[in-house]
Design an enzyme around this catalytic site. Structure first.
Site, mmCIF file in Angstrom:
data_model
loop_
_atom_site.group_PDB
_atom_site.id
_atom_site.type_symbol
_atom_site.label_atom_id
_atom_site.label_comp_id
_atom_site.label_asym_id
_atom_site.label_seq_id
_atom_site.Cartn_x
_atom_site.Cartn_y
_atom_site.Cartn_z
ATOM 1 N N SER A 1 48.793 43.489 77.826
ATOM 2 C CA SER A 1 48.462 42.099 78.100
ATOM 3 C C SER A 1 47.225 42.072 78.983
ATOM 4 O O SER A 1 46.951 43.012 79.717
ATOM 5 C CB SER A 1 49.643 41.435 78.802
ATOM 6 O OG SER A 1 49.231 40.304 79.540
ATOM 7 N N ARG B 1 37.817 32.969 27.961
ATOM 8 C CA ARG B 1 37.404 33.444 29.301
ATOM 9 C C ARG B 1 37.299 32.216 30.186
ATOM 10 O O ARG B 1 36.646 31.243 29.808
ATOM 11 C CB ARG B 1 36.053 34.177 29.257
ATOM 12 C CG ARG B 1 35.648 34.820 30.607
ATOM 13 C CD ARG B 1 34.451 35.752 30.447
ATOM 14 N NE ARG B 1 34.740 36.707 29.384
ATOM 15 C CZ ARG B 1 34.012 36.838 28.281
ATOM 16 N NH1 ARG B 1 32.920 36.128 28.109
ATOM 17 N NH2 ARG B 1 34.378 37.703 27.338
#
Lengths: 444, 444, 444, 444
Positions: free
Chosen positions: A275, A314
């Site tokens: 921390s 496509r």
């Protein structure tokens, strides 16, 4: 300026994966596309579709030329597909008598999809290797802890005893199936794409099938029975496999996080995070990262299923959605597996704390065992009701369940034996053993 | 080696956004974090929490020091959070009497979340600006085409006439609401985070609220009524806004793609893409890219809602999921808006083709109009049945609906007037006008 | 045979919501559609579009006729839209001189979307009411526990002290914002749809705008500046709001589950679930259900963003995706709020266990406090390093941090005061107070 | 009051599936659970764990007793799990000497998960049967249209010719793979769950494995090597398979919708939907419904991957997420397949319109063919540039490409042959044939 979480320098160690990224990055993409063009020319030369001399030059050059992504990029911005500018850039490296024979009869999607498959192949091998490493480490742990008694937790509450080895076996079981699934999907996925402009190979002429067979052999890829330009199930299946992989690891990582809670403290893993302000903190960073990556792939997988709605022969938008989704999923899988190896290898158990946590429940963890002990002497529903009432008194009176039951009943039951956690772990060691055996047999 | 679609060089022009990426990249992140630390020190100096001299040095240095992401990265890989290594690296630039006062009483999440908010602010301004550019271009188009008659399509079939201007107005309407929503969410989102290790500011001491007020003022941010370390609704709300933005653009782009189909050919946009093999192709690359980005943000937004299940006072996994999700969503929004500006500005209509497409339906497009014309002389259900039967005969007999109805009926109806598409566009021009007016009024 | 989780009898109490379901069910849908048709006729009669006598009959009948869903269903299976068969069924209840004037100039989507909005209105009121009930219960709890000291947990590890009241305030904060967001989105969402076949109201004639204004007034709905048939941002915004609601509750429920773990045992809630075999189990069923519903809405919300890609003037597939998504999200929000009220009202704290859990850390929870105490006498980085080393010794030596620091240091520090958790809760009580005040002010 | 889209009467024909719903509904669930309990008792009787006489009574009763969901529901609302109240209700049907032996040594999850698997088995058979029906219909169509020339479309623009048969083969290809995948996943999915309270079978005693083997045989289920209470990969895999199924159908349905557009009109399917106001409309309702269901399953599949993060030995929230997700996905797959059969069987082609659409492009569709014809006489890049310029002139001059090329070039090329679409379909008929062959071979 890399801004995506997978590529930025700052978080590369958390979310990135150098090996996967190298296999998927621009340079690898261009190299794979050139490899396709080179092999195509070689095959077409052999079959007489293009002059043999040109074919040899193209094949040779395809392995040596290195193209600059920045040169290709403007064409990609214009066309979305890479092939037009890649082919043009490659031709600049060839003489004018040879250049025209590059990309003969193929379409952009042929080279793009085949190159993708060529890039996926080593990535899958890499991921499979890491799955193996996780499994091996888990097997070692399961073996060591086959009889390390601890509390099982269901619905986030302590349930009955189990062993750490059995728990680890459950973590590993889906990864064994992931190896199996990978073996099943590979032949569907790692196949050549060569179908021409509209999936018919019309421009390739009557030898199209021979070209495809030759090219597949050249690239060591399978040959799909039907063109897959517009059948994208294999990509969604791959996405599912990646999310299953990270999901399995996420379950393990979540458990590791939970077992390391301050109030539980039954396992630790290496490499805890600090921390910026609390000196005592040791955050389970690797485990939480795996959970985050697992949830991320779970969030992304649906995009590939959306992309299956690929329009006509496509569909640019649907196809591009794959480009947007697969790389992060592959990188996330790579990073999660890398962290999982570290977790599996450095997992350390605190057996005494495990026993203490069970003891702190004042025998409640063995309530089911007490029920079955009593059920040998009375109907089980009555036994269950009797124990349930006693359980409630444990909370209010603060005395152990065994004391209360001994007071309440007269049957010749050895309560201390009933309430010995180590005596109520059932098949747990056998479960660990089965897992270890399975890993050792499948991963020689 | 950038491998993600948003950062790779190859596809930067499609999916990337240089401005958004610059605002979110490593350098900007570190600078924003230093800005937080500098401003915090300045405020704390003024309030007497730390020595004024140290505060001034820190504040001054925070604007000048440039940290190397590569130096910070190992700490991030260890701690996930950037603050511990950032603070350490920053302190190296300060003398030992000053360095200790950096990051006084703050926690990693304070600086991380506040820095994020500082980075989001210019990105939102940028996106808002581009929304304005799209709206202005659409307003110009809607004005020009307020009465350009074309077919409306419902359920992918030609329905009744409308105008291109009305259609464009419908594209723009959600973007007007997006400006409104942005104004609403900004004060919730662009707020300081300063709550300390566990959300209580215990280490900051009794002047904590004053520090927060001063710091918010210093950074020109709002002040949330309650700490938001673990309340992540504002991030999910932002994600929703981004997906609403791209979703709105995706609808427009999908329509543009559809209207440009070979068989429809009613609109064109600039910058069409080429095929590697088909010389006649002009692919709607920009529009399809916007659709892909829209579907991608729709796929990602749920991840931020998952991340709302943020455990206790700080949840590493949930928090990291935001880090994985927000940057791609922001970049996608940036890229989609950039492409949308190009689409909106270069859209060109083919009015004669629009008329020809309507004419090719042999009056079927005006079947509803015929019903209402007949309904002035007979019950509407009967009129509808009569027209429906005639419609079916159009298909089988190949004759226009007006001819068949003129034969079938005896009412004094001017059929040519009924079947004039321009006479059946209802409020379409007014819809276009309303949109233009709204844009011009809100975007001076 | 109801098979969906929200409708089956078996799980109705978990996932279902009778009130929301009644508002959304078939009968309510048909009634809302009839209400639209009745009000439309009334307005059109007043404006002279249809005969006043017919209008009055239609308006009157629309409130009395009850249609059988089973009669309408075959038409829905055929047309997807309900209007054709609804209108036909309604006309059967009217005489032939009146029947034709039903649904005059409107299109199916007008009645479908407006009916949906009419159904959403009471559902939102219901949800808002339940949000209020959750907030009131949380405010009472926050007030009672404003100073109830407990451990905060970050990264799933104990961090520093906080109070239960502050924690509860953080749960409630997003719900306060949800009330605000609802007020903002309502005028965008609760608007009439009346735009005719293709969004131009061509069939309605020149009085179309007057009809719309009259109808909106009649139904007490807003009037959108532009037709919204194909602009679906308001539906996606609603979905976002629902997911934000359940996400906020999911965070609270997850915390309640975690705080009730056997090893933590700091809170309990009523209505725990039993096991079929373990007599001691009390499963946090309601809390886990809320978490499941929250994750479910987080999974569903993206579907509404996908549905924003609504093709042209009406897109059947995209529109149907809303029909598939909104009802489960609304029911889930209803059920989650219902459970959340129960959780908030029955939450009971175990303050002594909270203190015991802090004490069990051997002072580690106050490590940050120790750092700042030392930092008054030495540079803070040195203080932090000193404390960090001592923290590690706590683990290995099993002695409290205060003892070790007292041995190590000579500063005149009152260590017992430093290590009193109640002295290190910072703004926690003030945070609780601010929340209580906010709730009491906004919910009179 | 059913409010979910899958169960309401109104939309049952669109989104519901009576057969799937019957297999998953409350009655089927309770019956499957009783079947588990009956078979368990039978096996335990044979192995001497419980009295044989009691075992026989329980086994017999389990097949005859019909429980009322409404009686069980309150217990489910309390416990989430069904087993406690199911077992209690079942025991009421038994005498007190027999009743205690019901559910001996099993846990709620054993019966719940095994019952689910028993219900999934016929549903999967049903879905597989429908996949077969779709494939057979597609094969018939592909055979009939193996050489029916039509335009292929890429990027939503006409590309080069193909045949309808080849297109249909591409639709069917993923469904062939779905059959394969189903065969692969079935043995992983259809396995007994019997692991007891915490996955160790402790209460079952030393014969636990024999009980499991006997019970698996009795229920004709597989036996997983390791307990799967907390390994949920098989459920997520099932979800993936369902989404792959609907995604494949969604692609087909999307194409059918597109090919039936007014301006394209190349195919029709039966059962078109009507408009409430436009007499000419014939909406592709079935096809759009399939698209909606496909996108819905794509939206839902990620929820099952989220649910893989299953905490510890049993995670209520994660488990419930499966209950919320699987039924809608299964029903959606059932409905989509049912509609797909109708689409595949009733698809009708308009070959003359297909030819007319190609002809309307003024030869542009054959531009690639022209390039390759020229490339026999000149370098291909030059040929491509020459054709590209001519293509642009087609648009501006309105003359066919063959005319322009004949004017521009002097090579001895038979331009009419080059521009015959039927001469440029490449492998299309062979693709159709391969598909037909594959279907006929795998589906005897």
């Amino acid at each position: 300026m890399a801004a995506s979480p997978y590529d930025g320098a700052l978080r590369a160690g958390l979310f990135g994966d150098a090996e996967v990224a190298a296999a998927l990055g621009d340079a690898a993409t261009l190299a794979a596309m050139l490899r396709f063009e080179g092999a195509l020319a070689a095959v077409q030369g052999r079959l007489g579709l293009i002059p043999m001399a040109a074919a040899e030059v193209i094949a040779e050059a395809s392995g040596g030329v290195v193209l600059d992504p920045a040169q290709i990029a403007p064409g990609v911005a214009q066309n979305a597909i890479t092939a037009p500018s890649l082919v043009a850039a490659f031709r600049e490296h060839l003489t004018t008598d040879v250049a025209p024979y590059v990309h003969w009869g193929a379409t952009s999607q042929d080279v793009a999809d085949t190159a993708l498959v060529l890039q996926l192949r080593p990535v899958l091998a890499l991921l499979e290797g890491r799955i193996g490493a996780v499994l091996r480490a888990l097997a070692n742990q399961a073996e060591a802890h086959r009889a390390t008694v601890m509390a099982a937790r269901t619905w986030s509450r302590m349930a009955t005893p189990t062993t750490l080895g059995a728990k680890i076996a459950v973590w590993g079981a889906p990864l064994l199936r992931q190896r199996q699934r990978l073996a099943e999907l590979r032949p569907r996925l790692l196949v050549l794409s060569l179908a021409g402009a509209s999936g018919t190979n019309a421009a390739m002429g009557p030898k199209a099938r021979q070209v495809a067979e030759g090219l597949a052999a050249e690239l060591d890829l399978g040959l799909a029975p039907l063109p897959w330009h517009a059948s994208r199930d294999t990509m969604a299946e791959l996405g599912g496999w990646l999310a299953l992989t990270t999901g399995s690891l996420g379950k393990m990582a979540g458990d590791i996080t939970a077992l390391g809670q301050t109030e539980v403290a039954e396992v630790t893993v290496a490499a805890a995070g600090s921390s910026s302000t609390m000196p005592h903190k040791a955050n389970p960073v690797l485990a939480e990262t795996v959970v985050a990556l697992a949830r991320q792939n779970a969030s992304l997988v649906g995009a590939l299923h959306q992309a299956m709605l690929h329009g006509q022969e496509r569909d640019g938008a649907a196809w591009m959605q794959e480009w947007l989704t697969l790389p992060p999923m592959l990188i996330a899988a790579g990073a999660a597996l890398r962290h999982a190896v570290a977790l599996a290898e450095t997992l350390a158990a605190a057996p005494e704390r495990m026993r203490a946590n069970i003891a702190a429940t004042q025998d409640l963890m063995l309530a089911e065992a007490a029920t079955f002990a009593l059920a040998a002497h009375m109907p089980r529903p009555e036994a269950q009701a009797l124990v349930k009432t006693a359980c409630q008194r444990v909370g209010t009176e603060g005395r152990p369940l065994r004391t209360l039951l001994a007071e309440e009943t007269t049957m010749p039951i050895d309560w201390d034996q009933v309430f010995d956690p180590a005596g109520y772990i059932g098949e747990a060691p056998a479960i660990a053993d089965a897992f270890v055996r399975e890993v050792r047999e499948t991963l020689p």
